[in-house]
Design a protein around this motif. Structure first.
Motif, short mmCIF file in Angstrom:
data_model
loop_
_atom_site.label_atom_id
_atom_site.label_comp_id
_atom_site.label_asym_id
_atom_site.label_seq_id
_atom_site.Cartn_x
_atom_site.Cartn_y
_atom_site.Cartn_z
N GLY A 112 40.73 51.20 31.95
CA GLY A 112 38.99 50.57 31.83
C GLY A 112 39.41 49.28 33.10
O GLY A 112 38.01 48.90 33.69
N ASP A 159 35.80 49.23 35.36
CA ASP A 159 35.04 50.80 35.03
C ASP A 159 34.06 50.91 35.02
O ASP A 159 32.47 52.12 34.74
N THR A 160 33.03 50.00 34.84
CA THR A 160 31.47 49.72 34.87
C THR A 160 30.87 48.96 36.11
O THR A 160 29.27 49.27 36.07
N PHE A 203 24.68 51.98 33.70
CA PHE A 203 26.20 52.78 33.40
C PHE A 203 26.13 53.67 34.16
O PHE A 203 27.19 54.44 34.20
N ASN A 206 29.85 54.27 35.67
CA ASN A 206 30.86 54.26 35.19
C ASN A 206 30.96 55.49 34.65
O ASN A 206 30.50 56.52 33.97
N GLY A 247 30.37 52.27 25.77
CA GLY A 247 30.93 53.10 26.52
C GLY A 247 30.08 53.74 27.26
O GLY A 247 28.87 54.26 26.73
N ARG A 250 32.50 57.30 32.35
CA ARG A 250 34.52 57.33 32.12
C ARG A 250 34.97 56.49 30.83
O ARG A 250 36.18 56.66 30.81
N CYS A 251 34.50 55.06 30.25
CA CYS A 251 34.33 55.22 29.38
C CYS A 251 35.44 56.03 28.03
O CYS A 251 36.99 56.33 27.21
#
Length: 262
Positions: A112, A159-160, A203, A206, A247, A250-251
């Motif tokens: 993250g 990662d956001t 997002f 992400n 999320g 990617r999360c």
């Protein structure tokens, strides 16, 4: 990846979570399964970890560890609601024979906040992982680390607001970072794709890239067009229910190998 068998929003540990707006379990599972199948259809091998009761955010596997060059540094979560996930993931790696395996001493929320770009790691801090976590990652993996600081609570993990597209190219939203960090990112990644605030709020950053295909939120239409123009093949995935937990694509994805393999 971890199936969202117990995913729910009964507490709020990031600005996207609202206990009055809880996810639909069936819809969340369908979103996750679709994402899983996209990766499989692209030819990637997907390993699964068994979800554990009571660990509502375990679906967000990216936060579980930093994995690089066959070594694993398991997360040390800041928030109490997620700390038990570390043991679950540590057990998973140990059972599969990963020998260079340890848990971070500093607060470290895995991929993250720690993303590999070629031979280096970009380390984010400001809301979850500690700045000293970057030094620990550098020592553990023996690689250079670029430290940046997040400043907008909506983008509480790196990662956001920052995504790796290939071994040299990234995309990011400058407004999520401090002025000093924006300057550092400009120096390190002069050819980066610069995202807008709507891209980040949707997002779109992400995202998971294999160097050609970029899997990201279906909401991020403008960013998909930009990626297509840059020569990538964007694939939009609905993450409406998962986003209620803060999320996205990617999360839900812990990268076990080369971040641009495929």
């Amino acid at each position: 990846m971890c199936e969202p068998a117990y995913f729910d929003v009964v507490y709020a540990i990031n600005p996207w979570m609202d206990t009055a707006v809880r996810p639909d379990p069936r819809a969340a599972l369908a979103e996750w399964k679709y994402l899983h199948d996209v990766f499989v259809d692209l030819g990637h091998q997907v390993e699964l970890i068994e979800p554990r009761p009571g660990l509502l955010d375990m679906v967000f596997a990216a936060n579980a560890a930093v994995v690089r060059d066959g070594a694993v540094l398991v997360a040390n979560f800041r928030v109490g609601q997620r700390r038990a996930e570390a043991a679950a993931y540590h057990d998973w790696f140990a059972a599969r024979g990963w020998t260079k395996l340890s848990q971070a001493k500093c607060v470290n929320e895995g991929q993250g906040d720690f993303l590999s770009v070629g031979g280096r790691v970009v380390a984010g801090s400001g809301f979850r992982s500690e700045p000293a976590g970057g030094d620990e990652v550098a020592d553990y993996f023996g690689c250079p680390v670029v430290k940046v600081s997040l400043t907008d609570p909506r983008f509480y993990h790196l990662d956001t607001a920052f995504a790796v597209l290939d071994e040299t190219t990234v995309m990011y939203y400058p407004g999520a970072f401090t002025p000093q960090s924006r300057e550092l990112l400009r120096e390190q990644f002069p050819d980066a794709i610069i995202a807008t605030e709507p891209d980040a709020v949707d997002f779109g950053l992400n995202a998971v890239s294999d160097g050609r295909h970029v899997v990201l939120s279906a909401r991020a239409g403008r960013l998909r067009a930009v990626l297509r123009e840059a020569g990538y093949e964007p694939i939009g995935v609905d993450v409406t229910e998962l986003l209620k937990g803060g999320g996205g694509v990617r999360c839900c994805t812990l990268d076990l190998g080369d971040p641009v393999a495929g």
